[in-house]
Write an enzyme that holds these catalytic residues in place. Structure first.
Site, PDB file in Angstrom:
ATOM      1  N   LYS A 186       0.840  -1.200   0.000  1.00 12.49           N
ATOM      2  CA  LYS A 186       0.000   0.000   0.000  1.00 12.49           C
ATOM      3  C   LYS A 186       0.881   1.260   0.000  1.00 12.49           C
ATOM      4  O   LYS A 186       2.100   1.174   0.223  1.00 12.49           O
ATOM      5  CB  LYS A 186      -0.930  -0.052   1.221  1.00 12.49           C
ATOM      6  CG  LYS A 186      -1.847  -1.287   1.251  1.00 12.49           C
ATOM      7  CD  LYS A 186      -2.762  -1.240   2.464  1.00 12.49           C
ATOM      8  CE  LYS A 186      -3.539  -2.531   2.658  1.00 12.49           C
ATOM      9  NZ  LYS A 186      -4.457  -2.463   3.815  1.00 12.49           N
TER      10      LYS A 186
ATOM     11  N   TYR B 105     -12.085  -3.271  -2.933  1.00 10.80           N
ATOM     12  CA  TYR B 105     -12.586  -3.288  -1.555  1.00 10.80           C
ATOM     13  C   TYR B 105     -14.107  -3.415  -1.485  1.00 10.80           C
ATOM     14  O   TYR B 105     -14.707  -3.060  -0.470  1.00 10.80           O
ATOM     15  CB  TYR B 105     -12.101  -2.035  -0.815  1.00 10.80           C
ATOM     16  CG  TYR B 105     -10.658  -2.129  -0.359  1.00 10.80           C
ATOM     17  CD1 TYR B 105     -10.213  -3.214   0.412  1.00 10.80           C
ATOM     18  CD2 TYR B 105      -9.729  -1.137  -0.672  1.00 10.80           C
ATOM     19  CE1 TYR B 105      -8.893  -3.310   0.835  1.00 10.80           C
ATOM     20  CE2 TYR B 105      -8.401  -1.231  -0.250  1.00 10.80           C
ATOM     21  CZ  TYR B 105      -7.995  -2.317   0.508  1.00 10.80           C
ATOM     22  OH  TYR B 105      -6.687  -2.413   0.936  1.00 10.80           O
TER      23      TYR B 105
ATOM     24  N   ASN C 115      -1.467  -0.442   7.464  1.00  4.28           N
ATOM     25  CA  ASN C 115      -0.917  -1.784   7.729  1.00  4.28           C
ATOM     26  C   ASN C 115      -0.129  -2.358   6.551  1.00  4.28           C
ATOM     27  O   ASN C 115       0.065  -3.560   6.424  1.00  4.28           O
ATOM     28  CB  ASN C 115      -2.001  -2.738   8.237  1.00  4.28           C
ATOM     29  CG  ASN C 115      -3.090  -2.985   7.214  1.00  4.28           C
ATOM     30  OD1 ASN C 115      -3.013  -2.504   6.077  1.00  4.28           O
ATOM     31  ND2 ASN C 115      -4.091  -3.745   7.596  1.00  4.28           N
TER      32      ASN C 115
ATOM     33  N   HIS D 186      -1.568  -5.565   1.393  1.00  9.90           N
ATOM     34  CA  HIS D 186      -2.777  -6.382   1.217  1.00  9.90           C
ATOM     35  C   HIS D 186      -2.373  -7.765   0.728  1.00  9.90           C
ATOM     36  O   HIS D 186      -1.452  -7.896  -0.070  1.00  9.90           O
ATOM     37  CB  HIS D 186      -3.698  -5.742   0.177  1.00  9.90           C
ATOM     38  CG  HIS D 186      -4.767  -6.684  -0.293  1.00  9.90           C
ATOM     39  ND1 HIS D 186      -5.954  -6.866   0.383  1.00  9.90           N
ATOM     40  CD2 HIS D 186      -4.792  -7.556  -1.344  1.00  9.90           C
ATOM     41  CE1 HIS D 186      -6.669  -7.788  -0.242  1.00  9.90           C
ATOM     42  NE2 HIS D 186      -5.991  -8.228  -1.296  1.00  9.90           N
TER      43      HIS D 186
ATOM     44  N   GLU E 181      -8.910 -11.334  -7.635  1.00  7.70           N
ATOM     45  CA  GLU E 181      -8.080 -10.135  -7.460  1.00  7.70           C
ATOM     46  C   GLU E 181      -6.973 -10.065  -8.524  1.00  7.70           C
ATOM     47  O   GLU E 181      -6.678  -8.992  -9.048  1.00  7.70           O
ATOM     48  CB  GLU E 181      -7.493 -10.094  -6.047  1.00  7.70           C
ATOM     49  CG  GLU E 181      -8.569  -9.801  -4.999  1.00  7.70           C
ATOM     50  CD  GLU E 181      -8.057  -9.786  -3.566  1.00  7.70           C
ATOM     51  OE1 GLU E 181      -8.835  -9.371  -2.678  1.00  7.70           O
ATOM     52  OE2 GLU E 181      -6.904 -10.205  -3.302  1.00  7.70           O
TER      53      GLU E 181
END
Ligand code: IDP
Ligand code: MG
Length: 183
Positions: free
Chosen positions: A43, A83, A146, A149, A160
């Site tokens: 990210k 998402y 965080n 992913h 995905e």
């Protein structure tokens, strides 16, 4: 071959035929093995903090095979599709705003059991409770930052991967160290 093929049209098809057959065979081999592929994305916080190399290193060192890699600015549309399962959650807008705020390193990794194993290497969603030794446990302090992913199941990985990558952006290759990784 060209001259003969002109005379016999059926032969002209044959080059294509063999290449399709080889592709089909590779596909069959992939199916029959326990090989899996997973989608991982570093990210914007991971990219900004200069952790791309460190994160790649962990999956390489483990023995997984990198088959797709690109740095991209994520569009609103891609972020919302990715998402979609969290659409109704209170953090959805923040999540989409964040993933579209800077470059993301999108990757596909291959290996036996890579989907579940990558989730372990990544660690729990909240970096404060993630085990030390995991990526989130070692480098993060908050759930909204965080770092990475990872697909949560083989089926999710499949959708995905096709959402983030075109077929021609994925590279199938045989690591020469394979006999040192697999019995
Ligand atoms: P995962 O990334 O470990 O699979 P998910 O539950 O799928 O976790 O949530 C997707 C992402 O949404 C998380 O990685 C995290 O960045 C963010 N997120 C999850 N729960 C919260 C929350 O309670 N507050 C803020 N962000 C959250
Ligand atoms: Mg998730």
């Amino acid at each position: 071959m060209g001259a003969i093929a002109k005379k016999i049209p059926a032969l002209e098809l044959s080059a294509n035929f063999w290449s399709n057959l080889r592709f089909g065979w590779q596909l069959l081999e992939f199916w029959e093995s326990n090989l899996e592929r997973t989608f991982l994305a570093i990210k914007p916080d991971g990219v900004q903090r200069g952790l791309v190399g460190e994160i790649l290193r962990r999956f390489e060192a483990k023995g997984f095979t990198l088959v797709g890699l690109k740095l991209i600015n994520v569009s609103q549309e891609l972020a919302e599709k990715h998402y979609d399962v969290h659409r109704e959650k209170p953090f959805f807008k923040g999540l989409v705003d964040f993933i579209t705020s800077g470059p993301v390193a999108a990757m596909v990794w291959e290996g036996d059991g890579v989907v579940a194993s990558a989730r372990k290497i990544i660690g729990a969603t909240n970096p404060l409770t993630a085990e030390p030794g995991t990526i989130r446990g070692d480098y993060g302090v908050s759930i909204g930052r965080n770092l990475i992913h990872g697909s949560d199941a083989v089926e999710t990985a499949r959708s995905e991967i096709s959402l983030w990558f075109k077929e021609e952006e994925l590279v199938s290759w045989q690591p020469t160290i394979k006999p040192w990784l697999y019995e």
